[in-house]
Write an enzyme that holds these catalytic residues in place. Structure first.
Site, PDB file in Angstrom:
ATOM      1  CB  SER A  80      39.810  37.458  41.380  1.00 55.53           C
ATOM      2  OG  SER A  80      39.342  37.605  42.690  1.00 55.53           O
ATOM      3  CE  LYS A  83      38.164  34.800  43.519  1.00 48.76           C
ATOM      4  NZ  LYS A  83      37.145  35.865  43.491  1.00 48.76           N
ATOM      5  CE1 TYR A 205      40.132  33.102  46.883  1.00 45.31           C
ATOM      6  CE2 TYR A 205      40.293  34.506  48.827  1.00 45.31           C
ATOM      7  CZ  TYR A 205      39.876  34.312  47.528  1.00 45.31           C
ATOM      8  OH  TYR A 205      39.208  35.314  46.862  1.00 45.31           O
ATOM      9  CE1 TYR A 256      34.512  37.847  40.785  1.00 45.01           C
ATOM     10  CE2 TYR A 256      35.284  40.068  40.324  1.00 45.01           C
ATOM     11  CZ  TYR A 256      35.536  38.764  40.667  1.00 45.01           C
ATOM     12  OH  TYR A 256      36.823  38.369  40.869  1.00 45.01           O
ATOM     13  CB  VAL A 274      41.020  43.605  43.619  1.00 44.13           C
ATOM     14  CG1 VAL A 274      39.519  43.430  43.627  1.00 44.13           C
ATOM     15  CG2 VAL A 274      41.720  42.632  44.542  1.00 44.13           C
TER      16      VAL A 274
HETATM   17  N1  GLN Z   1      41.934  38.144  47.300  1.00 44.24           N
HETATM   18  C1  GLN Z   1      40.853  38.977  46.915  1.00 44.24           C
HETATM   19  C2  GLN Z   1      39.663  38.759  47.841  1.00 44.24           C
HETATM   20  O1  GLN Z   1      39.403  37.662  48.206  1.00 44.24           O
HETATM   21  C3  GLN Z   1      40.478  38.696  45.487  1.00 44.24           C
HETATM   22  C4  GLN Z   1      39.320  39.544  44.987  1.00 44.24           C
HETATM   23  C5  GLN Z   1      39.401  39.931  43.537  1.00 44.24           C
HETATM   24  O2  GLN Z   1      40.462  39.973  42.927  1.00 44.24           O
HETATM   25  N2  GLN Z   1      38.258  40.315  42.987  1.00 44.24           N
HETATM   26  O3  GLN Z   1      38.974  39.666  48.238  1.00 44.24           O
END
Ligand code: GLN
Length: 320
Positions: A80, A83, A205, A256, A274
């Site tokens: 993430s 993003k 994605y 989050y 993650v």
């Molecule tokens: N690719 C992961 C997902 O979509 C990214 C989530 C994350 O890093 N929090 O679940």
């Protein structure tokens, strides 16, 4: 007491700047012996076997100095964290149009939560939760000629490093298990907030998330956000105002349902993934990246959070 003494020892003798290398080493030594290092993400099977004893920290200051400790040169799945880079590319391409399809409010819910999206008629709360990032992926697909290749090149250009690449096994692993992301993309599609086919958007994605980078590469890639939008390696990327907005989103939404905790403990804009990485920055001062794959219950790196709290406490360098 011990900490205070250590901190005094961490002052360099010839000027008033902290001795960043010594501070990172002290923090590293304290954190690396933690008995509870969190849990490695296993919902993406390809990430489940990463050794949670990996631990690296890298810092780059605005005057261009680099400091590193531990596994700061070992590539990991940025997940993430990507993003933020995707958002910056979307803003560079379509500017204010981005905000017609995504809000800028913290969600207070986990990154993959679906309920809010339905209640709020398919408008994601922000671009850093999955639903928002999937809309950003849709924007990039619509506006890039060769979306995956062009985005990878954007990240490489920001970093000045052609070796950065996708881990195709990680992308595939998420593709065959990412049912919740499929649900999210389908819900967005049902509200007409996705222009391209669900399969295409998610393929982009999953690849975006599966980019592998080191702590050192990430601090370089994020440097423009600490530098008023200007990437030192090549041309201007964003305006000062656009960089300010991305930093504001990282502060309020980057963690989050733990965004408040991160602001409270660390006091910097930042983004987690993650894969266990966290990038945080203080505009006009520094970018710092940590990598420790063990996560806490909210999906953020346990040692990473601890490290950054220690860093801003010891250096007294935060936005507050
Ligand atoms: N690719 C992961 C997902 O979509 C990214 C989530 C994350 O890093 N929090 O679940």
């Amino acid at each position: 007491m011990q900490c205070q003494q250590r901190w005094l020892n961490c002052r360099s003798t010839n000027n008033n700047m902290p001795d960043f290398q010594a501070i990172l080493e002290h923090i590293y030594q304290d954190a690396v012996i933690a008995s509870d290092k969190g849990t490695v993400a296993s919902y993406i099977p390809e990430l489940a076997h990463i050794d949670k004893n990996n631990f690296g920290i890298h810092l780059r200051t605005s005057d261009g100095n680099d400091y590193g400790v531990g596994n700061y040169n070992k590539p990991f799945s940025i997940q993430s964290i990507s993003k933020v880079l995707a958002l910056s590319k979307a803003i560079a391409l379509i500017g204010e149009g981005t905000w017609k399809r995504i809000d800028v409010e913290p969600s207070g819910h986990p990154f993959n939560q679906l309920a809010l999206l339905e209640i709020e008629n398919g408008i994601p709360r922000n671009p850093l939760i999955n639903s928002g990032a999937i809309v950003i992926a849709d924007i990039l697909i619509s506006n890039l000629k060769n979306p995956k290749e062009d985005f990878l090149n954007y990240v490489r250009d920001l970093t000045g490093d052609e070796t950065i690449n996708f881990n195709k096994d990680v992308a595939h692993s998420e593709k065959v298990t990412g049912f919740k992301n499929y649900a999210t993309a389908n819900l967005l599609k049902s509200f007409n907030n996705l222009n391209n086919p669900v399969e295409d958007v998610l393929d982009f994605y999953f690849h975006q998330c599966a980019i592998e980078m080191t702590c050192q590469q990430l601090t370089k890639a994020f440097f423009f956000l600490a530098n008023k939008g200007i990437c030192m390696l090549n041309k201007t990327r964003l305006t000062k105002s656009q960089a300010k907005r991305i930093n504001a989103l990282m502060l309020t939404c980057g963690f989050y349902d733990e965004a408040g905790e991160f602001a409270f403990e660390v006091g910097l804009p930042g983004k987690s993934g993650v894969g266990g990485g966290i990038v945080a920055l203080l505009p006009d001062h520094f970018v710092i990246t940590t990598w420790a794959p063990g996560l806490n219950k909210k999906g953020n790196s346990k040692l990473g959070m601890l490290t950054l709290e220690q860093f801003t406490s010891k250096t007294k360098l935060s936005i507050f």
